[in-house]
Scaffold this active site. Structure first.
Site, PDB file in Angstrom:
ATOM      1  CB  CYS A 162      11.786  60.286   1.996  1.00 45.28           C
ATOM      2  SG  CYS A 162      10.562  59.213   1.618  1.00 45.28           S
TER       3      CYS A 162
ATOM      4  CB  CYS B 100       4.806  55.756  -0.715  1.00 44.92           C
ATOM      5  SG  CYS B 100       3.559  55.831  -2.108  1.00 44.92           S
TER       6      CYS B 100
ATOM      7  CB  CYS C  29      10.329  56.924  -0.293  1.00 50.09           C
ATOM      8  SG  CYS C  29       9.824  58.106   0.923  1.00 50.09           S
TER       9      CYS C  29
END
Length: 222
Positions: free
Chosen positions: A173, A95, A169
């Site tokens: 990510c 996250c 995210c």
């Protein structure tokens, strides 16, 4: 290569911190000496230290955090390089701050899977501490995540994972071709009170249980 303690210059560190790093290096070399050389272990320990040095609230804990993170990274690298072939499913929860959702998911996964699977967590912009409301919410269901700490993801950790679970995210990510990704759309518990975090926690539990069933990992009934 020899298994001598780390000797890299450590500017701006107290004598106690330098000694703690040397002790951490010795422990890592003892545990990984049959897998990696001293140079690799030293590099991972000090780069892990650098990850936390700029945002640590308690500097005396830095060597311990660095050792724990380096240990996780070395285990991941061993999987990537085929030096660990236990066949256990490996999941990475990501996250933004690695302070709430991913930490609760990691807590549930580890609690339910035990030694039958491997899980890690990380954040694109790691916070300074795990969300106190998330800690309290997990404590209510008998899972202690007080020992966890926000940390970044690294290439070897992502590469070692069979499944990467992302939680808000977005483009931050990491994306590796051929890797299985799954987005869990969950409310962000950051800044929320316990009453608001509880339903997020419960949804995470349901998702983790479904994931374990899909991976054919037996979850302990709770």
């Amino acid at each position: 290569m020899t298994n001598s303690p780390v000797t890299r210059p450590t500017r701006d560190l107290s004598i106690d911190q330098q000694q703690a790093l040397r002790t951490a290096a010795t422990r890592l070399q003892t545990d990984f000496r049959d897998t990696f050389g001293t140079e690799t272990i030293e590099r991972f320990l000090h780069s892990s230290y650098d990850e936390f040095a700029g945002r640590a609230t308690v500097p005396n804990f830095l060597p311990l955090l660095a050792e724990r993170f380096a240990r996780q990274r070395l285990k991941a690298l061993a999987r990537v390089e085929g030096k660990v072939t236990d066949g256990k499913p490996t999941v990475l929860f990501l996250c933004t701050h690695n302070a709430g959702r991913s930490q609760m998911a990691l807590g549930y996964f580890t609690h339910l899977a035990g030694d039958n699977a491997v899980a890690w967590s990380g954040g694109s912009e790691p916070g300074n501490e795990v969300n106190p409301a998330a800690i309290e919410a997990m404590a209510e269901v008998g899972i202690d995540i007080t020992g966890e700490f926000p940390k970044p993801w690294t290439d070897e950790i992502v590469q070692a994972a069979d499944i990467v679970i992302t939680m808000g995210c977005g483009d931050a990510c990491p994306i590796f071709p051929g890797k299985r990704y799954e987005e869990w759309t969950l409310a962000d518990p950051a800044g929320q009170d316990l009453d608001t975090v509880r339903p997020i926690r419960d949804e995470i539990e349901e998702r983790v249980r479904r994931l374990l069933a899909e991976l054919d990992v037996t979850a302990e009934v709770r």
